[in-house]
Design an enzyme around this catalytic site. Structure first.
Site, mmCIF file in Angstrom:
data_model
loop_
_atom_site.group_PDB
_atom_site.id
_atom_site.type_symbol
_atom_site.label_atom_id
_atom_site.label_comp_id
_atom_site.label_asym_id
_atom_site.label_seq_id
_atom_site.Cartn_x
_atom_site.Cartn_y
_atom_site.Cartn_z
ATOM 1 C CB VAL A 6 26.457 -44.228 -14.534
ATOM 2 C CG1 VAL A 6 26.601 -45.417 -15.486
ATOM 3 C CG2 VAL A 6 25.032 -44.107 -14.026
ATOM 4 N N GLY A 8 31.801 -45.916 -16.579
ATOM 5 C CA GLY A 8 31.752 -46.457 -17.937
ATOM 6 C C GLY A 8 30.608 -45.900 -18.740
ATOM 7 C CB SER A 11 30.235 -45.574 -25.634
ATOM 8 O OG SER A 11 31.201 -46.455 -25.072
ATOM 9 N N GLY A 12 27.776 -47.166 -25.173
ATOM 10 C CA GLY A 12 27.212 -48.486 -24.988
ATOM 11 C C GLY A 12 26.238 -48.603 -23.835
ATOM 12 C CB SER A 125 29.741 -60.540 -18.824
ATOM 13 O OG SER A 125 29.872 -61.295 -20.008
ATOM 14 C CE1 TYR A 138 34.245 -58.396 -19.718
ATOM 15 C CE2 TYR A 138 33.395 -60.419 -20.708
ATOM 16 C CZ TYR A 138 33.187 -59.143 -20.235
ATOM 17 O OH TYR A 138 31.926 -58.594 -20.259
ATOM 18 C CB THR A 172 24.151 -54.566 -31.011
ATOM 19 O OG1 THR A 172 23.845 -55.895 -31.461
ATOM 20 C CG2 THR A 172 24.829 -53.796 -32.139
#
Length: 252
Positions: A6, A8, A11-12, A125, A138, A172
């Site tokens: 994985v 990135g 976090s998140g 996204s 982006y 979030t």
């Protein structure tokens, strides 16, 4: 036990994905070494610290026995178009698109050489289909990532390698690298299901796509966005008159 890589993952969404694969052997990659180490410690995972914009690092991540590759790394700086520079543009494309291409190519080569199947899941996204101010680099990168997903699915499918993408709505996250204002969050988080997304929502979708229940799915983009792609529930009726349609009236 699968070997799951994985990117990135510090976090998140990336960290939530790592946690969802907690029963598997994990290799986690990120540029933030301290936060990555904290995530990895709780999962017994191997850490690979480096910048995915560096081609050599991206290519070196895939070990010969990786079964599942999740390209979750991404950056989304706010840069007004008239302030865009070549360096700012290239940085986003390198991390968000080129790195995913390089890891997927390396993964594909190793799987083919070993004669085994594999799974790739990219994190896209909603920006891939809807631009917004300050995010030309982006949004373009995510649109490119979705086409990369399809192109890789076409070429790697005959080798038994599935490639899909998950496209989150507003989620979030606690990210010092990619902060957002509350004003922005409130504006983009309206959806038919009435709540903001959680990293775990995306992690569940990724885990499902990587599993046997999705064995006949490749080249797909799964929108996990509370229905925001479907439409805007907060808009008023376009006509404030009676709801009954008059006989003989015409509509466009």
């Amino acid at each position: 036990m699968r070997h799951v890589l994985v990117t990135g993952a510090a976090s998140g969404i990336g960290a939530a994905i790592a946690a969802r694969f907690g029963g598997d052997r994990l290799t986690l990659a990120d540029v933030d070494g301290d936060r990555l180490a904290a995530v990895a410690a709780g999962l017994g995972a191997e850490c690979r610290v480096g910048d995915l914009a560096e081609a050599r690092f991206a290519e070196s991540l895939v070990d010969s026995d990786v079964d599942v590759l999740v390209n979750a790394a991404g950056i989304y700086p706010a840069t007004p178009l008239l302030e865009m520079t070549a360096a700012a543009w290239d940085r986003v494309q390198d991390v968000n698109v080129r790195a995913a291409m390089l890891t997927t190519v390396a993964f594909g080569r190793r799987c083919v050489a070993a004669g085994r199947s594999g799974v790739v899941v990219n994190i896209s996204s909603g920006a891939a289909t809807r631009a917004r101010p300050g995010a030309a680099h982006y949004a373009t990168s995510k649109a490119a990532l979705e086409m990369l997903t399809k192109a890789c699915a076409v070429e790697l499918g005959p080798h038994g390698i599935r490639v899909n993408a998950v496209s989150p709505g507003f989620v979030t996250v606690d990210s010092s690298a990619n902060p957002v204002t509350e004003e922005y969050a409130a504006a983009v988080s309206v959806n038919p299901l009435g709540r903001r997304g959680r990293p775990a929502d995306i992690a569940e979708a990724v885990h499902w796509l990587a599993g046997e229940q999705a064995a006949w799915i490749t080249g797909a983009v799964l929108r996990v966005d509370g229905g925001s792609t479907a439409g805007a529930p907060g808009l008023p009726l376009h006509w404030d008159g009676a709801t009954a349609v008059q006989e003989g009236s015409s509509h466009v």
